[in-house]
Design a protein around this motif. Sequence first.
Motif, mmCIF file in Angstrom:
data_model
loop_
_atom_site.group_PDB
_atom_site.id
_atom_site.type_symbol
_atom_site.label_atom_id
_atom_site.label_comp_id
_atom_site.label_asym_id
_atom_site.label_seq_id
_atom_site.Cartn_x
_atom_site.Cartn_y
_atom_site.Cartn_z
ATOM 1 N N MET A 66 15.715 10.579 -40.250
ATOM 2 C CA MET A 66 14.343 10.569 -41.247
ATOM 3 C C MET A 66 12.952 11.177 -40.403
ATOM 4 S SD MET A 66 14.580 8.303 -44.396
ATOM 5 C CE MET A 66 13.893 9.598 -45.521
ATOM 6 N N PHE A 67 13.322 11.167 -38.591
ATOM 7 C CA PHE A 67 12.317 10.994 -37.401
ATOM 8 C C PHE A 67 12.556 11.732 -36.900
ATOM 9 C CE2 PHE A 67 11.341 6.494 -39.785
ATOM 10 C CZ PHE A 67 9.489 7.092 -39.619
ATOM 11 N N ASP A 68 11.827 12.931 -36.076
ATOM 12 C CA ASP A 68 12.296 13.571 -34.741
ATOM 13 C C ASP A 68 11.535 12.983 -34.106
ATOM 14 O OD1 ASP A 68 14.045 15.349 -35.759
ATOM 15 O OD2 ASP A 68 12.231 17.050 -36.813
ATOM 16 N N ARG A 69 12.421 12.779 -33.173
ATOM 17 C CA ARG A 69 11.674 12.371 -31.925
ATOM 18 C C ARG A 69 11.038 12.953 -30.572
ATOM 19 N NH1 ARG A 69 14.643 8.142 -27.421
ATOM 20 N NH2 ARG A 69 12.728 6.584 -27.042
ATOM 21 N N LYS A 70 10.094 13.068 -30.546
ATOM 22 C CA LYS A 70 9.353 14.304 -29.937
ATOM 23 C C LYS A 70 8.491 13.806 -28.761
ATOM 24 C CE LYS A 70 10.261 17.685 -32.413
ATOM 25 N NZ LYS A 70 10.715 18.697 -32.339
ATOM 26 N N SER A 71 8.673 14.458 -27.517
ATOM 27 C CA SER A 71 7.762 14.273 -25.908
ATOM 28 C C SER A 71 6.422 14.879 -26.704
ATOM 29 C CB SER A 71 7.982 15.368 -24.730
ATOM 30 O OG SER A 71 9.634 14.941 -24.814
ATOM 31 N N VAL A 72 5.286 14.608 -26.375
ATOM 32 C CA VAL A 72 4.092 14.150 -26.669
ATOM 33 C C VAL A 72 3.310 14.401 -25.598
ATOM 34 C CG1 VAL A 72 2.058 14.172 -27.670
ATOM 35 C CG2 VAL A 72 4.472 13.455 -28.696
ATOM 36 N N PHE A 73 2.110 15.113 -25.087
ATOM 37 C CA PHE A 73 1.506 15.225 -24.076
ATOM 38 C C PHE A 73 0.197 15.814 -24.068
ATOM 39 C CE2 PHE A 73 5.871 15.969 -22.834
ATOM 40 C CZ PHE A 73 6.319 15.347 -21.179
ATOM 41 N N GLN A 74 -1.038 14.722 -24.307
ATOM 42 C CA GLN A 74 -2.147 14.709 -24.083
ATOM 43 C C GLN A 74 -2.691 15.331 -22.524
ATOM 44 O OE1 GLN A 74 -4.138 12.061 -26.126
ATOM 45 N NE2 GLN A 74 -6.127 12.673 -26.237
ATOM 46 N N LEU A 75 -3.679 16.802 -23.107
ATOM 47 C CA LEU A 75 -3.921 17.367 -21.673
ATOM 48 C C LEU A 75 -5.311 17.413 -21.964
ATOM 49 C CD1 LEU A 75 -1.217 20.478 -21.238
ATOM 50 C CD2 LEU A 75 -1.354 18.043 -20.693
ATOM 51 N N VAL A 76 -6.123 16.998 -20.622
ATOM 52 C CA VAL A 76 -7.764 17.752 -21.110
ATOM 53 C C VAL A 76 -7.901 18.984 -21.143
ATOM 54 C CG1 VAL A 76 -9.761 17.605 -19.697
ATOM 55 C CG2 VAL A 76 -7.798 15.546 -19.312
ATOM 56 N N LYS A 77 -8.781 19.587 -21.934
ATOM 57 C CA LYS A 77 -9.247 20.791 -22.377
ATOM 58 C C LYS A 77 -9.843 21.379 -21.557
ATOM 59 C CE LYS A 77 -10.318 23.555 -25.721
ATOM 60 N NZ LYS A 77 -10.602 24.328 -27.747
ATOM 61 N N THR A 78 -10.057 22.812 -20.963
ATOM 62 C CA THR A 78 -10.408 23.004 -20.040
ATOM 63 C C THR A 78 -10.982 24.362 -20.100
ATOM 64 O OG1 THR A 78 -9.083 24.024 -18.216
ATOM 65 C CG2 THR A 78 -9.276 21.314 -17.848
ATOM 66 N N ASP A 79 -11.957 25.179 -19.482
ATOM 67 C CA ASP A 79 -12.829 26.135 -19.809
ATOM 68 C C ASP A 79 -11.612 27.312 -19.535
ATOM 69 O OD1 ASP A 79 -14.654 25.071 -21.044
ATOM 70 O OD2 ASP A 79 -15.847 25.290 -18.862
ATOM 71 N N GLY A 80 -10.504 26.989 -18.532
ATOM 72 C CA GLY A 80 -9.720 28.093 -18.207
ATOM 73 C C GLY A 80 -8.509 28.059 -18.782
ATOM 74 N N MET A 81 -8.125 27.049 -19.784
ATOM 75 C CA MET A 81 -7.004 27.254 -20.195
ATOM 76 C C MET A 81 -6.949 27.949 -21.131
ATOM 77 S SD MET A 81 -5.147 23.489 -21.584
ATOM 78 C CE MET A 81 -5.396 22.435 -19.791
ATOM 79 N N VAL A 135 -5.434 19.365 -25.506
ATOM 80 C CA VAL A 135 -4.220 20.458 -25.923
ATOM 81 C C VAL A 135 -3.242 19.333 -25.519
ATOM 82 C CG1 VAL A 135 -3.051 22.574 -24.730
ATOM 83 C CG2 VAL A 135 -6.144 22.411 -24.899
ATOM 84 N N PHE A 136 -2.471 19.232 -27.363
ATOM 85 C CA PHE A 136 -1.271 18.253 -27.294
ATOM 86 C C PHE A 136 -0.119 19.462 -27.082
ATOM 87 C CE2 PHE A 136 -4.638 16.664 -29.021
ATOM 88 C CZ PHE A 136 -4.321 15.078 -28.891
ATOM 89 N N VAL A 137 0.830 19.548 -25.858
ATOM 90 C CA VAL A 137 1.604 19.738 -26.090
ATOM 91 C C VAL A 137 3.029 19.026 -26.647
ATOM 92 C CG1 VAL A 137 3.704 20.685 -24.430
ATOM 93 C CG2 VAL A 137 1.130 21.048 -23.419
ATOM 94 N N TYR A 138 3.388 19.674 -27.106
ATOM 95 C CA TYR A 138 5.094 18.722 -28.474
ATOM 96 C C TYR A 138 6.625 19.553 -27.475
ATOM 97 C CZ TYR A 138 1.357 17.145 -30.588
ATOM 98 O OH TYR A 138 0.044 17.024 -31.606
ATOM 99 N N GLY A 139 7.339 18.614 -27.403
ATOM 100 C CA GLY A 139 8.927 18.919 -27.406
ATOM 101 C C GLY A 139 9.802 18.304 -27.467
ATOM 102 N N ASP A 140 11.439 18.903 -27.831
ATOM 103 C CA ASP A 140 12.117 17.602 -27.877
ATOM 104 C C ASP A 140 12.331 16.769 -26.603
ATOM 105 O OD1 ASP A 140 15.238 17.482 -29.871
ATOM 106 O OD2 ASP A 140 15.758 16.719 -27.312
ATOM 107 N N TYR A 141 13.046 14.983 -27.464
ATOM 108 C CA TYR A 141 12.935 14.201 -27.007
ATOM 109 C C TYR A 141 13.164 14.000 -25.091
ATOM 110 C CZ TYR A 141 17.383 12.536 -27.653
ATOM 111 O OH TYR A 141 18.348 11.720 -27.695
ATOM 112 N N THR A 142 14.286 14.725 -25.050
ATOM 113 C CA THR A 142 15.207 15.563 -23.884
ATOM 114 C C THR A 142 14.987 16.299 -22.847
ATOM 115 O OG1 THR A 142 16.351 17.177 -24.725
ATOM 116 C CG2 THR A 142 17.116 15.097 -25.242
ATOM 117 N N ALA A 143 13.028 16.810 -24.225
ATOM 118 C CA ALA A 143 12.984 17.732 -22.420
ATOM 119 C C ALA A 143 10.957 17.202 -21.841
ATOM 120 C CB ALA A 143 12.523 18.567 -22.874
ATOM 121 N N PHE A 144 11.342 15.497 -21.939
ATOM 122 C CA PHE A 144 9.988 14.695 -21.629
ATOM 123 C C PHE A 144 9.757 14.737 -20.157
ATOM 124 C CE2 PHE A 144 7.699 11.684 -19.715
ATOM 125 C CZ PHE A 144 6.771 11.074 -20.419
ATOM 126 N N GLY A 145 11.076 14.808 -18.513
ATOM 127 C CA GLY A 145 11.151 14.644 -18.006
ATOM 128 C C GLY A 145 10.334 16.471 -17.521
#
Length: 236
Positions: A130-145, A169-179
């Motif tokens: 009942m839960f999806d496991r995800k890779s989550v990356f929190q990035l610093v938002k910059t002017d040029g992004m 900025v938050f980037v999400y992907g499947d847990y297998t894609a963390f690396g």
Amino acid sequence: MGRAFEYRRAAKEKRWGKMSKLFPKLGKAITMAAKEGGQDPATNAKLRTAIQNAKAENMPKDNIEAAIKRANQKDVASFTQVDYEGKGPHGVLVYVECATDNPTRTVANVKSYFNKAGGGVVPNGSLEFMFDRKSVFQLVKTDGMDPEELELELIDAGCEEIEVTDEHVFVYGDYTAFGTISSALEERGIEILKSNLERFPTTPVEFTEEQLADIEKMLDKIEDDDDIQQVFTNIA
């Protein structure tokens, strides 16, 4: 990920505001990573991530270095990663991730938190689907992004979605894609503020404010336990 993610992040920040509880958890993650893959962050991606997350929470450099060195000490206990699943007040579903040197103690404590709140632990595997496991990356938002361009660049690395807030900025992907996502961000010189594997409910549930108050009381007790690393719920 919308409101569910925003709620969990706000709730976690409120509960983890106690540095006396947060730093030991971060330190344990660092020690475990160093013991498992070596003490050089350049060659140990798991350690690099643990240090990165600790720095994001303003953990002092001395504490981080001490946690790394602790992996060498002969008297340091071997930690085991164990998960527990349970149902809390008002039927809330809870997934608990632990790191413990005494699973017998930990399971007894976890059961007591659920039981005292009128809930209970259920057999492992009962709620995991009942839960999806995800890779989550929190990035610093910059002017040029450019988030849209970044999302296109990261698709091949396993990125599924990008969420933009005022500062991050938050980037999400499947847990297998963390690396692969982590490597792709590093190759582009993008600063990763925090990164983790998180569990998102497949069917989030709305609770009233009164119900949430009861649920939060139980979650506070669970997350105050030094053996608990992360807690996830199906709160919408």
